[in-house]
Design an enzyme around this catalytic site. Structure first.
Site, PDB file in Angstrom:
ATOM      1  N   SER A  33       8.922   4.625   8.781  1.00  0.00           N
ATOM      2  CA  SER A  33       9.118   3.543   9.737  1.00  0.00           C
ATOM      3  C   SER A  33       8.951   2.152   9.151  1.00  0.00           C
ATOM      4  O   SER A  33       9.204   1.158   9.835  1.00  0.00           O
ATOM      5  CB  SER A  33       8.147   3.706  10.909  1.00  0.00           C
ATOM      6  OG  SER A  33       6.831   3.834  10.430  1.00  0.00           O
TER       7      SER A  33
ATOM      8  N   LEU B 211       0.822  -1.217   0.000  1.00  0.00           N
ATOM      9  CA  LEU B 211       0.000   0.000   0.000  1.00  0.00           C
ATOM     10  C   LEU B 211       0.854   1.264   0.000  1.00  0.00           C
ATOM     11  O   LEU B 211       0.436   2.308  -0.502  1.00  0.00           O
ATOM     12  CB  LEU B 211      -0.926   0.018   1.220  1.00  0.00           C
ATOM     13  CG  LEU B 211      -1.993  -1.084   1.290  1.00  0.00           C
ATOM     14  CD1 LEU B 211      -2.752  -0.994   2.598  1.00  0.00           C
ATOM     15  CD2 LEU B 211      -2.953  -0.975   0.113  1.00  0.00           C
TER      16      LEU B 211
ATOM     17  N   ASP C  49       5.835  14.114  12.058  1.00  0.00           N
ATOM     18  CA  ASP C  49       5.977  13.852  10.618  1.00  0.00           C
ATOM     19  C   ASP C  49       4.638  14.033   9.895  1.00  0.00           C
ATOM     20  O   ASP C  49       4.183  13.147   9.174  1.00  0.00           O
ATOM     21  CB  ASP C  49       6.517  12.443  10.395  1.00  0.00           C
ATOM     22  CG  ASP C  49       7.056  12.246   8.976  1.00  0.00           C
ATOM     23  OD1 ASP C  49       7.400  13.262   8.328  1.00  0.00           O
ATOM     24  OD2 ASP C  49       7.139  11.094   8.528  1.00  0.00           O
TER      25      ASP C  49
END
Length: 549
Positions: free
Chosen positions: A271, A266, A381
């Protein structure tokens, strides 16, 4: 369960016809958050009562839940520092809603931080080893306690007269319902004391034991009659399965099977890589496989603990995790429309209604993280790739892999490395300033301006030969120049041309103003997320359906 979250037992006085409290779970009522409303302070006199700080008065004399309102108009102290003063209030604090936390600084430096921040209404200073400074943008959960090791300094205009010693006397907290008065007193009434003497612990234990025994007999009898022949019915099995699947630990083989050996990717984040999967109960999920840098248990539990503490419609929900020696995976709800960048910067034009909904929903999610959690959560972020859109284009903030959980008494500057994505990162990182929620505000500002313009503003562009600047810097320069020369069509010239004029001008203007204020290099001038939500909500009423064929 009472309105303030405290568990109370009421008894009817036959003579007076009034309901009074005979038992309550939390005896120290000033520990109940928000009991005295906005700006209110809970004081022990010695009974707990509500009081307003200097310069404030009750918003509604008949209802303490509405708190206190200021008897003055607020002024920006950074522009007129000589027109404000600080009133010293010993042993007083307002828990939560801190705009910043700075350890190891002097009282004078703490005062300057509050003066330079227009949003700051007060600051708390504690001398427990080293000086600790908490600046306050909102005044909720106020209380006074001789055990509190600090002093609150309330910012007021010079014109407000105050005494040298502040005395908080308090006012009774009562709630009237028709002709029947229920005393929920911030305070222990004489009735409570009288009944407390009469009701002994022996009576309470005996009563609880009898009730418990009767309930157990009913439960065992009912279980035996219902399930002696057929065993546990399918409905109960289903209920247990739903409860156990709400948040649980998965095995690596379970998730490998659910994702068909991690077949459908996806997206990729800072991370790790995210794959689509279907669990055994047919739930569609997004499975994040964390990268090598995130294989340590410490980093893994950081994300799990943060997501586990929050629950909001504009934040992606976590269903579970996998923790094995060589595998770290997180299982999230699947958000069908993907990330914002795929809609905003692609050939498909995202309509204005959807853009405004994304701006408002993202602001609500960040406001929850910054202001409504008892512990701060800084995302670190915020960018279009980390804003997912559901079937109704309601935004959900994702990817908490870089997030920071910041408790009130911890140093906000304790970050081992710079975090975030180039183009969306606040200058605070480069300047090595203590990291606060204002870094998320900056990133949000970039996203909002990209929603308006419809292009990446985080890219670098050439300017005057070899000199380079970001698209964002150029964009702000152009907009400010047009506003300065009072161009009447500056909003229309700024909004994404692909919309062909199908947008609400008042909303676009407000979003541009908010975006520019969010990306101010001086972080004290950036607004808070809750004030942004309020500003956008005021525009929401003007929403018109313009995306028609």
């Amino acid at each position: 369960m009472d309105y303030d979250g405290n568990l109370r037992l009421y008894s009817l006085n036959i003579v007076s016809g009034l309901w009074t409290i005979t038992w309550e779970a939390v005896r120290q009522l000033c520990s109940v958050h928000g009991l005295c409303g906005r700006n209110g302070i809970c004081v022990y006199t010695p009974e707990p009562k509500c009081s307003c700080p200097p310069g404030y008065e009750m918003a509604d004399p008949s209802n303490w839940n509405k708190g206190c309102k200021p008897r003055f108009s607020r002024i920006c102290s950074s522009k007129s520092p000589q027109q404000v003063k600080f009133v010293k209030m010993r042993y007083v604090d307002y828990y939560g809603f801190d705009s910043s936390y700075s350890p190891g600084i002097t009282l004078e430096s703490c005062k300057m931080r509050c003066l330079e921040d227009c949003q700051c209404n007060a600051f708390s200073y504690r001398l427990t080893g080293d000086g600790k400074c908490f600046t306050k943008v909102e005044l909720f959960n106020g209380y006074k306690s001789p055990n509190f090791p600090g002093v609150l300094y309330l910012k007021l205009p010079l014109s407000i007269e105050t005494s040298e010693v502040v005395v908080l006397n308090g006012t009774n907290h009562t709630c009237k319902l028709g002709e029947t008065t229920i005393t929920i007193g911030l305070g222990t009434s004489s009735t409570l004391e009288t009944r407390g003497r009469r009701v002994t612990w022996v009576y309470l234990y005996s009563f609880a034991s009898v009730i418990g025994t009767i309930e157990m007999l009913f439960f065992v009898s009912g279980w035996w009659f219902l399930f002696r022949k057929s065993g546990i019915p399918a409905m109960m099995e289903e209920g247990y399965r739903v409860l156990s699947n709400h948040f649980r630990k998965f095995s690596y083989m379970e998730l490998k099977k659910a994702t068909k050996n991690f077949q459908e990717e996806l997206g990729r984040g800072a991370s790790g890589v995210v794959f689509k999967g279907v669990l055994a109960d047919d739930r569609v999920v997004a499975v994040k496989k964390l990268g090598d840098a995130y294989l340590t248990e410490e980093v893994f539990w950081a994300e799990v603990s943060i997501i586990g503490k929050i629950n909001h419609m504009n934040l992606v929900r976590m269903w579970g995790f996998c923790l094995e020696p060589k595998h770290r995976l997180l299982v999230y709800e699947y958000v069908e429309n993907g990330s914002l960048d795929k809609h905003l910067f692609s050939g498909n034009v995202l309509g204005w209604n959807e853009r405004f909904k994304v701006a408002l929903g993202t602001a609500k999610g960040l406001a929850y993280l910054h202001h409504e959690c008892l512990e701060w959560v800084i995302h670190c972020d915020v960018k279009p790739e980390n804003i997912l859109l559901d079937g109704e284009f309601e935004p959900k903030i994702s990817d908490f892999g870089l997030a920071k959980l910041s408790q009130r008494d911890h140093n906000n500057s304790e970050m081992s490395r710079i975090r975030g994505t180039k183009g969306y990162m606040a200058p605070d990182w480069a300047l090595n300033l203590p990291i606060t929620a204002k870094v998320d505000v900056y990133s949000y500002g970039v996203v909002v301006l990209e929603l308006v313009k419809g292009i990446r503003l985080s890219n670098w562009v050439a300017e005057d030969g070899d000199e380079q600047e970001t698209e964002l810097t150029r964009f702000i320069k152009v907009v400010k120049r047009k506003i300065q020369i009072e161009e009447t069509a500056w909003v229309e010239d700024t909004v994404d041309t692909r919309l062909n004029g199908h947008f609400t001008r008042i909303q676009a203007k407000k979003m541009i103003e908010i975006g520019i204020s969010c990306v101010d290099e001086n972080r004290s001038k950036r607004p808070t997320m809750d004030s942004i939500v309020q500003a956008l909500l005021e525009c929401e009423d003007g929403l018109r359906i313009l995306d028609q064929a």
